[in-house]
Motif scaffolding. Structure first.
Motif: not given
Length: 771
Positions: A550-553, A599-606, A624-629
């Protein structure tokens, strides 16, 4: 053979020129005689006329011609000019020259070679059968050599070519006898043997210059290389052999001052290095021959280095591509063998960098002398400068390693490029091009090392500092490039693309690999070791890899966005704008496919981390919302870039990117919140309704903005929704859900039809106006 034919042709041309001069002088002499005779005759007639006026005239029966009149008649008679040579006789002469060359030159050379070989065979036979004592052999050899020499000198005036062949053969015999007398029979002391060979060398050089024949130098000097091998008994006298070769090459060095006989120089060059390399390959022993090998390596290098430079400097001739080849071969043969000698020595292997730098210093000193004294043209000076920087560049990785190589190569490239461009000296700038590539490759190798062995301090390490300094150097090079134009337009255009691309790639990857390094360390630190039944098992938190992705993207989205904004407010370049738009579309697709999945994988783990070894926190959702920004910032930058006046029309492309990304994101967001609320089985119903509403919105905006492509896109979305509804959704929905979905979609379709009917005048008038 070709040299002799050229010389004959030159002499014939010279003879014709002298004959023409003689003919002109002869005509001038006859003209002067004629005028002188006319003046004398005129004076005599005037005297006779005056005397006849005083006497009674008498009839003249016959006039006898005076000697002066005879001279006048001869002078007045035109001189027959010699007929010019026809082209056909010249062809016959050329044919006869071939025969003359074979008869007078080639046969004599073959004869002397056969004679020398015969003498060598006879001597070897006498040695093998003990027919003649060693002393007698030496004495007879000298007598034969001196006899052949005297006979050759005596024939010089009448038979120059034949005499030259005899003299060269005599000198080869002298070398042969002296070497065998010292090395094989020990009849001649070492000092006397070298004095004799030095005398023979001097005499051979003088004879070659006096005769102006390469054949003497070839047979007498280069041919002497074969002497140590004709009667070799494997005595291992390497010092004598190399000293002997050095004496021969010194003679050739002197010849280079007077003549520049390339075949002689090339033959000597090839034979010397072949003999040396063969000895080094098969006979060299590090513990015994290190000093010997290195000493004569330097001797041979400097001899041929001087031979290459000295004649061109004296004659002030320009250097051609063929002239450069021997110097390059000599330099790199010396460096290659010297590097190998030092590398295999326990102490020498610590001096490899110093040895490489010494090569650069040698060429630098030569370049300074040539430049200060103005001894040669720029081509030679540029070649030496190229060698200086080549060895400096090689010395850096030889002596140093890792990041120092990248830093020094980068600094060297920057200095050369700036100096060459600002001072308008193209050779320096051209040298910097491979250095830039070498520095970039070295930086890539540093990144590779960091990937294999992560450092403990991300962003505070030598690797990141090296990357930043390299990008700074590239920024300076780009500034100089665009500030001072290159006079070569094609090269300027190529660099306009290549240099900024290298800068941007280096800048992007510098941070990208630091992000990779940070998460690699975090992944290693997440290890938990559990002992089960006597076995230790290691477990890692693989969700860190999702954060890494995610952070690389996110970083890539930010990088492309900033690049577009810099282009908008500062650079204003069309090519960069198009490239950044294409890159932004590509990375947005990566975000929609890979980023939202992570992001969906992280939500599932959460939502289901109660039984895990690692506990999830709110950051698993907030990311998730940091990435959307970041994605929104990229879409905003893309919009601003596409609206610039210097850009082509990207409005339709932007609409597809924007509305397509928006549909994908809100669909993912719907799934996210339904999952967070625990409605895992309502994806089908919710998505179908969302897509229907979104399709209605697209059609409405298309009517409002008069954009046909949006209206068509809305219809396509409706079509996909209906296909999904009938072939996928209805199979698993209960009756109430089916009713709700069908009613909502039916109402939406009715609204769409109503909008088309109400605003048809706007839609179709717009189409007609466009037509």
């Amino acid at each position: 053979m070709e040299n002799i034919e050229n010389e004959i042709r030159k002499l014939e041309e010279k003879l014709l020129a002298v004959s023409q001069k003689q003919y002109t002088l002869s005509n001038e002499i006859q003209e002067i005689k004629r005028e002188l005779s006319l003046l004398k005759l005129s004076q005599k007639k005037e005297t006779e006329t005056a005397e006849q006026d005083q006497r009674t005239p008498q009839p003249i029966t016959e006039k006898v011609k005076t000697p002066e009149e005879i001279v006048i008649e001869q002078a007045i008679t035109p001189i027959s000019q010699p007929k010019p040579k026809d082209k056909q006789p010249i062809k016959k002469t050329e044919k006869s020259n071939i025969e003359k060359f074979i008869g007078e030159n080639l046969i004599s050379k073959i004869g002397i070679i056969i004679t020398v070989i015969g003498v060598a065979i006879g001597v070897k036979y006498s040695i093998d059968n003990q027919l003649i004592s060693p002393l007698v052999r030496i004495v007879l050899g000298y007598l034969l050599g001196f006899g052949l020499l005297g006979f050759g000198i005596k024939l010089k005036e009448k038979y120059t070519n034949y005499s030259a062949v005899l003299v060269s053969g005599a000198m080869a015999i002298m070398y042969f006898i002296t070497y065998s007398g010292y090395s094989f029979y020990s009849l001649i002391p070492q000092i006397l043997a070298f004095i004799l060979m030095l005398i023979f060398t001097v005499f051979t050089v003088i004879a070659a210059i006096h005769y102006n024949r390469q054949v003497i130098a070839h047979i007498g000097l280069v041919g002497a290389y074969a002497i140590p091998f004709l009667l070799s008994n494997n005595s291992g006298q390497t010092v004598v052999l190399f000293s002997y070769m050095a004496i021969i090459n010194i003679g050739i060095t002197y010849l280079a001052c007077k003549k520049y006989w390339k075949p002689l120089y090339v033959s000597s060059f090839i034979l010397t290095w072949l003999i040396y390399f063969a000895w080094y390959l098969f006979s060299y022993k590090t513990h015994n021959d290190f000093r010997l090998a290195f000493t004569f390596l330097c001797v041979f290098f400097f001899i041929f280095y001087i031979i290459f430079l000295i004649y061109k400097l004296i004659q002030k001739e320009k250097y051609k591509p063929f002239d450069i080849i021997p110097l390059l071969f000599n330099s790199f043969i010396f460096y290659g063998i010297g590097y190998s000698i030092l590398d295999n020595h326990p102490t020498g292997n610590q001096l490899l960098g110093l040895f490489t730098l010494a090569n650069a210093i040698i060429h630098f000193i030569s370049g300074v002398i040539i430049h200060k004294q103005k001894l040669a043209d720029k081509n030679l000076l540029y070649l030496i400068i190229l060698l200086v920087f080549a060895f400096i560049t090689i010395a850096i990785p030889v002596q140093l390693d890792g990041n120092w190589i990248t830093l020094l190569w980068s600094a060297e490239a920057c200095l050369l490029f700036a100096f060459g461009r600002i001072k308008n000296i193209p050779i320096y700038e051209k040298i910097s091009y491979p250095l830039i590539l070498l520095a970039f490759v070295s930086l890539a190798m540093d990144w590779r090392t960091m990937l294999d062995y992560p450092v403990l301090s991300p962003f505070f390490n030598i690797q990141f500092l090296t990357s930043i300094l390299f990008t700074g150097v590239l920024a300076c090079i780009n500034y100089v490039h665009f500030r001072f134009k290159n006079p070569i337009k094609d090269l300027q255009q190529i660099l306009n693309y290549c240099l900024p691309v290298i800068l941007l790639v280096a800048l992007y990857l510098s941070v990208f690999f630091e992000i990779d390094n940070y998460f690699s360390i975090s992944f290693q630190k997440s290890m938990i070791e559990i002992n089960t039944e006597g076995f230790a098992e290691q477990y890692f938190n693989y969700h860190i890899k999702e954060f890494e992705s995610i952070w690389k993207i996110n970083y890539t989205l930010l990088f492309v966005s900033i690049l577009m904004l810099v282009n908008i407010f500062k650079i204003k370049n069309k090519t960069l704008g198009i490239a950044s738009i294409l890159l932004s579309i590509l990375i947005l697709l990566v975000f929609l496919f890979q980023g939202l999945y992570s992001l969906s994988e992280l939500r599932a783990f959460y939502l289901d981390s109660s039984d895990s070894l690692w506990k999830a926190n709110s950051w698993y959702i907030a990311i998730r919302y940091v990435s959307l920004i970041f994605a929104g910032f990229t879409i905003f930058s893309l919009y601003k870039q596409s609206k610039q006046s210097y850009m082509p029309d990207f409005r339709i492309t932007f609409d597809f990117v924007f509305y397509g990304s928006l549909l994908w994101i809100i669909s993912s967001e719907l799934i996210h919140w339904l999952d967070m609320a625990g409605f895992q089985q309502t994806y089908k119903l919710g998505l179908s309704i969302l897509w229907g509403v979104y399709a209605l919105m697209l059609i409405a905006i298309g009517i409002w903005k008069k954009k046909k492509h949006l209206r068509i896109s809305g219809i396509v979305v409706f079509g996909v929704t209906l296909i999904k509804l009938f072939f996928y959704d209805l199979s698993d929905l209960d009756t109430i859900a089916k009713t709700i979905v069908l009613v909502i979609l039916g109402i939406l379709l009715l609204i769409v039809s109503f909008l088309y009917n109400k605003y048809k005048h706007l839609i179709y008038n717009d189409e007609e106006n466009k037509k």
